[in-house]
Scaffold this motif. Structure first.
Motif, PDB file in Angstrom:
ATOM      1  N   ALA A  11      11.319   0.206   4.029  1.00 47.91           N
ATOM      2  CA  ALA A  11      12.312   1.049   3.348  1.00 47.91           C
ATOM      3  C   ALA A  11      11.671   1.772   2.176  1.00 47.91           C
ATOM      4  O   ALA A  11      11.077   1.159   1.288  1.00 47.91           O
ATOM      5  N   GLY A  12      11.783   3.087   2.163  1.00 49.57           N
ATOM      6  CA  GLY A  12      11.278   3.894   1.063  1.00 49.57           C
ATOM      7  C   GLY A  12       9.777   4.048   1.020  1.00 49.57           C
ATOM      8  O   GLY A  12       9.245   4.648   0.082  1.00 49.57           O
ATOM      9  N   LEU A  13       9.073   3.543   2.025  1.00 50.11           N
ATOM     10  CA  LEU A  13       7.612   3.524   1.976  1.00 50.11           C
ATOM     11  C   LEU A  13       6.984   4.834   2.423  1.00 50.11           C
ATOM     12  O   LEU A  13       5.975   5.280   1.861  1.00 50.11           O
ATOM     13  N   ALA A  14       7.526   5.461   3.451  1.00 53.37           N
ATOM     14  CA  ALA A  14       6.891   6.635   4.057  1.00 53.37           C
ATOM     15  C   ALA A  14       7.698   7.896   3.800  1.00 53.37           C
ATOM     16  O   ALA A  14       8.928   7.863   3.710  1.00 53.37           O
ATOM     17  N   THR A  15       6.999   9.016   3.718  1.00 54.28           N
ATOM     18  CA  THR A  15       7.670  10.305   3.592  1.00 54.28           C
ATOM     19  C   THR A  15       7.959  10.927   4.954  1.00 54.28           C
ATOM     20  O   THR A  15       8.821  11.788   5.073  1.00 54.28           O
TER      21      THR A  15
END
Length: 310
Positions: free
Chosen positions: A75-79
């Protein structure tokens, strides 16, 4: 050189997560490797694969799509996310569902969202079109369990796009081939002498070279239109038997024997028979116009003759 060219400032410091980093995922990672400021992450359920992924310049992340608890760190790690993992093929409560994609989407929705998600589906979702030309507006008519599971996964991905504004692109993929891909050419099947259908019973098949598919995956991460399906197929227009005849001639091997459809069930495995029960020709204008993909191997004639690693 990067497939995307020099990235503008707003695209720098991108983190691309590849889920299902097999042959095509690794080819896509190599394409991303030349883009300045792009860090490529790879989800793996096998700790033994981590050194191999690191050797390719990837950052391995431990996680298992069959255990949603292990996906929380995503969660929230990759663009941007490239999802190439297949649905489970083993027995489950409902064989039509893809719990892996559902678990991934739920995990990604927990924190800051990626700008885009690209999902690798299958052209099998169209079912049998009896040889007609069809495009992405054709309704899904799955005829096999594996196609049904893809039909479940596609709207799960698009749901996130509709609910949050994430750009989701579904790539519908046919048979993947490449001389440097494991089992990536018909050579072994030709050497076994496996029959194909006679001309009057034969079906149209669709193909894409693994390198062209990887390039399409990368381009879709940046150029895919919101909540869109795209056929990623080459320009080949051949029936299955003609494809194997072409390959046999290129390899200097005997052409396969031809059999009638009503006799094929006694000589061919069920999986192969399922492919022989569907015939369709797929248009690829969206791939060329929207993704801007220029095929390196427009037909299987060029692709089968390409050198390994080409």
């Amino acid at each position: 050189m990067s497939l995307l060219g020099a990235l503008p400032a707003r695209f720098r410091r991108e983190r691309v997560l590849i889920v299902g980093c097999g042959d095509v995922g690794q080819r896509a990672a190599r394409g991303l490797g030349g883009a300045q400021g792009v860090r490529v992450l790879a989800l793996t359920s096998s700790p033994e694969r981590a050194p191999h992924l690191r050797a390719q310049g990837l950052t391995p992340l431990q996680g298992n799509l069959d255990d949603p608890r292990t996906l929380r760190r995503l969660a929230g790690l990759a663009t941007r996310v490239l999802h190439l993992a297949p649905p489970p093929s083993s027995e489950q409560v409902d064989w039509r569902l893809d719990p892996r994609t559902r678990a991934l989407v739920r995990a990604l929705a927990q924190r800051s969202l990626p700008a885009s998600i690209v999902y690798g589906s299958t052209t099998g979702v169209y079912g049998d079109a009896q040889g007609r030309w069809i495009d992405e507006t054709a309704p899904a008519r799955p005829q096999t369990p594996r196609a049904w599971r893809r039909v479940d996964a596609e709207p799960a991905v698009h749901w996130l796009g509709r609910a949050t504004g994430v750009r989701t692109t579904v790539l519908r993929i046919p048979g993947i081939y490449a001389p440097d891909r494991p089992n990536g050419t018909p050579r072994e099947r030709l050497q076994r002498g496996t029959p194909v259908l006679r001309a009057e019973d034969d079906v149209y098949t669709n193909h894409v070279h693994a390198d062209d598919l990887a390039r399409a995956c990368v381009l879709a991460l940046w150029r895919g239109r919101p909540q869109r399906q795209v056929n990623v197929v080459d320009d080949t227009e051949l029936k299955m038997g003609d494809y194997f005849d072409l390959a046999a001639d290129l390899y200097g091997l005997p052409r396969p024997p031809r059999v009638a459809r009503d006799a094929a069930g006694d000589q061919l495995p069920l999986m192969l028979l399922s492919f022989m029960s569907e015939s369709r020709r797929l248009r690829n204008e969206r791939m060329k116009q929207e993704l801007g993909l220029r095929l390196r191997y427009p037909t299987v004639a060029e692709g089968l003759k390409a050198p390994q690693g080409g």
